[in-house]
Design a protein around this motif. Structure first.
Motif, PDB file in Angstrom:
ATOM      1  N   VAL A  89       0.872  -1.175   0.000  1.00  0.00           N
ATOM      2  CA  VAL A  89       0.000   0.000   0.000  1.00  0.00           C
ATOM      3  C   VAL A  89       0.907   1.223   0.000  1.00  0.00           C
ATOM      4  O   VAL A  89       1.761   1.372   0.869  1.00  0.00           O
ATOM      5  CB  VAL A  89      -0.945   0.002   1.209  1.00  0.00           C
ATOM      6  CG1 VAL A  89      -1.768   1.281   1.230  1.00  0.00           C
ATOM      7  CG2 VAL A  89      -1.849  -1.217   1.180  1.00  0.00           C
ATOM      8  N   PHE A  90       0.726   2.069  -0.997  1.00  0.00           N
ATOM      9  CA  PHE A  90       1.539   3.265  -1.156  1.00  0.00           C
ATOM     10  C   PHE A  90       0.610   4.452  -1.324  1.00  0.00           C
ATOM     11  O   PHE A  90      -0.193   4.488  -2.260  1.00  0.00           O
ATOM     12  CB  PHE A  90       2.459   3.124  -2.375  1.00  0.00           C
ATOM     13  CG  PHE A  90       3.388   4.270  -2.576  1.00  0.00           C
ATOM     14  CD1 PHE A  90       4.538   4.384  -1.818  1.00  0.00           C
ATOM     15  CD2 PHE A  90       3.112   5.253  -3.507  1.00  0.00           C
ATOM     16  CE1 PHE A  90       5.408   5.454  -1.989  1.00  0.00           C
ATOM     17  CE2 PHE A  90       3.970   6.323  -3.696  1.00  0.00           C
ATOM     18  CZ  PHE A  90       5.128   6.419  -2.935  1.00  0.00           C
ATOM     19  N   GLN A  91       0.685   5.404  -0.416  1.00  0.00           N
ATOM     20  CA  GLN A  91      -0.185   6.579  -0.432  1.00  0.00           C
ATOM     21  C   GLN A  91      -1.656   6.178  -0.566  1.00  0.00           C
ATOM     22  O   GLN A  91      -2.398   6.702  -1.390  1.00  0.00           O
ATOM     23  CB  GLN A  91       0.224   7.547  -1.543  1.00  0.00           C
ATOM     24  CG  GLN A  91       1.604   8.110  -1.383  1.00  0.00           C
ATOM     25  CD  GLN A  91       1.970   9.094  -2.481  1.00  0.00           C
ATOM     26  OE1 GLN A  91       1.239   9.285  -3.448  1.00  0.00           O
ATOM     27  NE2 GLN A  91       3.123   9.722  -2.328  1.00  0.00           N
ATOM     28  N   ASP A  92      -2.068   5.214   0.226  1.00  0.00           N
ATOM     29  CA  ASP A  92      -3.445   4.700   0.250  1.00  0.00           C
ATOM     30  C   ASP A  92      -3.873   4.016  -1.044  1.00  0.00           C
ATOM     31  O   ASP A  92      -5.065   3.848  -1.306  1.00  0.00           O
ATOM     32  CB  ASP A  92      -4.448   5.803   0.609  1.00  0.00           C
ATOM     33  CG  ASP A  92      -4.231   6.346   2.009  1.00  0.00           C
ATOM     34  OD1 ASP A  92      -3.798   5.572   2.880  1.00  0.00           O
ATOM     35  OD2 ASP A  92      -4.497   7.539   2.227  1.00  0.00           O
ATOM     36  N   ILE A  93      -2.914   3.649  -1.883  1.00  0.00           N
ATOM     37  CA  ILE A  93      -3.213   2.932  -3.129  1.00  0.00           C
ATOM     38  C   ILE A  93      -2.585   1.550  -3.037  1.00  0.00           C
ATOM     39  O   ILE A  93      -1.396   1.420  -2.753  1.00  0.00           O
ATOM     40  CB  ILE A  93      -2.625   3.666  -4.357  1.00  0.00           C
ATOM     41  CG1 ILE A  93      -3.211   5.067  -4.485  1.00  0.00           C
ATOM     42  CG2 ILE A  93      -2.865   2.866  -5.630  1.00  0.00           C
ATOM     43  CD1 ILE A  93      -2.519   5.931  -5.515  1.00  0.00           C
ATOM     44  N   GLU A  94      -3.389   0.519  -3.267  1.00  0.00           N
ATOM     45  CA  GLU A  94      -2.870  -0.844  -3.282  1.00  0.00           C
ATOM     46  C   GLU A  94      -2.193  -1.099  -4.625  1.00  0.00           C
ATOM     47  O   GLU A  94      -2.812  -0.930  -5.684  1.00  0.00           O
ATOM     48  CB  GLU A  94      -4.005  -1.835  -3.070  1.00  0.00           C
ATOM     49  CG  GLU A  94      -3.526  -3.252  -2.867  1.00  0.00           C
ATOM     50  CD  GLU A  94      -4.647  -4.173  -2.473  1.00  0.00           C
ATOM     51  OE1 GLU A  94      -5.098  -4.938  -3.356  1.00  0.00           O
ATOM     52  OE2 GLU A  94      -5.077  -4.121  -1.311  1.00  0.00           O
TER      53      GLU A  94
END
Length: 73
Positions: free
Chosen positions: A12-17
């Motif tokens: 998960v990166f900046q609330d993006i999977e």
């Protein structure tokens, strides 16, 4: 690093999977988009074009680290 063909890695990166899979090419899925490329950073640039170079580098490191630690030695 030895890659297991088809092994999936998700972070998960900046609330993006973000999911990456290495087969013949790297296949990346994130934010409803997907891309395949010879190199992971190329696929990330297509899928998440608005990230800065620093953000792309950070995501690349996270994915490669997760991929390396998840695979049996």
């Amino acid at each position: 690093m030895t890659e297991t063909p088809g092994a999936k890695t998700t972070v998960v990166f900046q609330d993006i999977e973000v999911t990456a899979r290495k087969e013949r090419l790297w296949h990346v899925e994130a934010a409803g988009r997907s891309a395949s490329a010879e190199f992971l950073d190329q696929a990330l640039e297509v899928v998440l074009p608005r990230l800065s170079y620093e953000e792309l580098d950070s995501l690349l490191i996270q994915l490669l680290t997760a991929s390396a630690t998840a695979q049996p030695r």
